[in-house]
Scaffold this active site. Sequence first.
Site, PDB file in Angstrom:
ATOM      1  CE1 TYR A 149       5.793  57.380   7.918  1.00 18.79           C
ATOM      2  CE2 TYR A 149       6.147  57.240  10.296  1.00 18.79           C
ATOM      3  CZ  TYR A 149       6.543  56.947   9.002  1.00 18.79           C
ATOM      4  OH  TYR A 149       7.681  56.206   8.794  1.00 18.79           O
ATOM      5  NE  ARG A 156       5.818  51.813   4.931  1.00 18.70           N
ATOM      6  CZ  ARG A 156       6.687  52.813   5.059  1.00 18.70           C
ATOM      7  NH1 ARG A 156       7.268  53.329   3.986  1.00 18.70           N
ATOM      8  NH2 ARG A 156       6.970  53.326   6.227  1.00 18.70           N
ATOM      9  CD  GLU A 326      12.463  62.337   5.846  1.00 19.57           C
ATOM     10  OE1 GLU A 326      11.845  62.382   6.925  1.00 19.57           O
ATOM     11  OE2 GLU A 326      12.135  61.616   4.900  1.00 19.57           O
TER      12      GLU A 326
HETATM   13  C1  3EB Z   1      12.914  58.157  10.014  1.00 17.12           C
HETATM   14  O1  3EB Z   1      14.128  57.987   9.891  1.00 17.12           O
HETATM   15  C2  3EB Z   1      12.380  59.398   9.393  1.00 17.12           C
HETATM   16  O2  3EB Z   1       8.219  55.647   6.414  1.00 17.12           O
HETATM   17  O3  3EB Z   1       9.062  55.313   4.440  1.00 17.12           O
HETATM   18  C3  3EB Z   1      12.420  58.313   6.578  1.00 17.12           C
HETATM   19  C4  3EB Z   1      12.454  57.495   5.447  1.00 17.12           C
HETATM   20  C5  3EB Z   1      11.272  58.316   7.369  1.00 17.12           C
HETATM   21  C6  3EB Z   1      11.354  56.695   5.104  1.00 17.12           C
HETATM   22  C7  3EB Z   1       9.077  55.833   5.562  1.00 17.12           C
HETATM   23  C8  3EB Z   1      10.192  57.523   7.019  1.00 17.12           C
HETATM   24  C9  3EB Z   1      10.227  56.707   5.902  1.00 17.12           C
HETATM   25  O4  3EB Z   1      12.183  57.381  10.642  1.00 17.12           O
HETATM   26  C10 3EB Z   1      11.178  59.195   8.569  1.00 17.12           C
END
Ligand code: 3EB
Length: 339
Positions: A149, A156, A326
Amino acid sequence: MSLCEPNLRPYESLTCFYTSQPVEQLLSSTNVLAVISSGEPNSQVQDPRHFHCGLGALDRAQEQLQEVFYSDVPVATGIEHGVRWSRNKDMLIAALWMDACDSRDLRQAGRDAYQRLLRFVIAEGYPQIIRMWNYLPDINRGEGDDEGYRQFCQGRQEAFYETRYPREAFPAACALGHHGDGSVIYLLAGKSAPLHIENPRQESAYNYPRQYGPASPSFARAGLVHWPVGSQLYLSGTASIVGHQSRHINNLAGQLQTTFDNIDSLLAQAKQQASLAASPVPDLLKVYVRHAADYQQVADSVNSRFPGVSTLYLQADICRRELLVEIDGMCNQLPRTRA
Ligand code: 3EB
């Protein structure tokens, strides 16, 4: 074809809903922008508007549930340089699939995919991205900054900056993992900028401190879009993070409560920023659960917090290993603005 869905209001520019109608039948409508499957791979139909997100269902009754984006007017569709697209005059959906081989290096894969997608939406004249969905393999593999990730976030971010998207233009998003082959990234884009919304309870993801990786994640907490007819709100994946810290490690009930509180705060912030008469109520939710064994407890909890809301439950890895659940979602029709 008639689509008799309880939440469908066909006079709107864009309506999203879940249905277990067969993919072939859905695609026979020229108003359908996209059909996204999850669960059991269910169809061999070749159409640029159809793809599978790669995640498995948690409930047998949801194995055949499709996510549908339905336009109020017929759409054009095609495939260009591997980008599957469909559009009407106001909006564009584009999707890019990368095979297992390309997905092995998530920094390179993320960078390449985002460069292609961003260049595509710019060239087509829909440069304002409203929402992006990222479904990637093995996001929690690797230690420290080598974790999938974190690598993806780096690629990205590089692509956003190389194509000159400032962080104010980062869209709402979600990023989830699976253990199958390949990645899919899809997006919804338009011609004018959505209202980007941050969550007062959470640090903006693009400002997360260094401890979470070499590049902060490039996304907004929510995006509110005004179409010519009606407005929609897209909620990013929301988890048990307060400030920038994960809360309630190894405590599912605590993570659920914090996630609900975060969603409440995000909806209240949307109400305030868009001067809505009331806090929006989601029409659709997507709930990602890391461990299948947690499904029932999660479903009971979501059902009591959001009674009657169409909810799709999927098994997924969440970007931080300690997170168990989530939730993302959207509102098809927002409350009216205050007079
Ligand atoms: C967070 O709040 C949880 O990397 O696009 C949530 C929404 C999360 C989008 C992304 C990651 C992403 O950090 C993870």
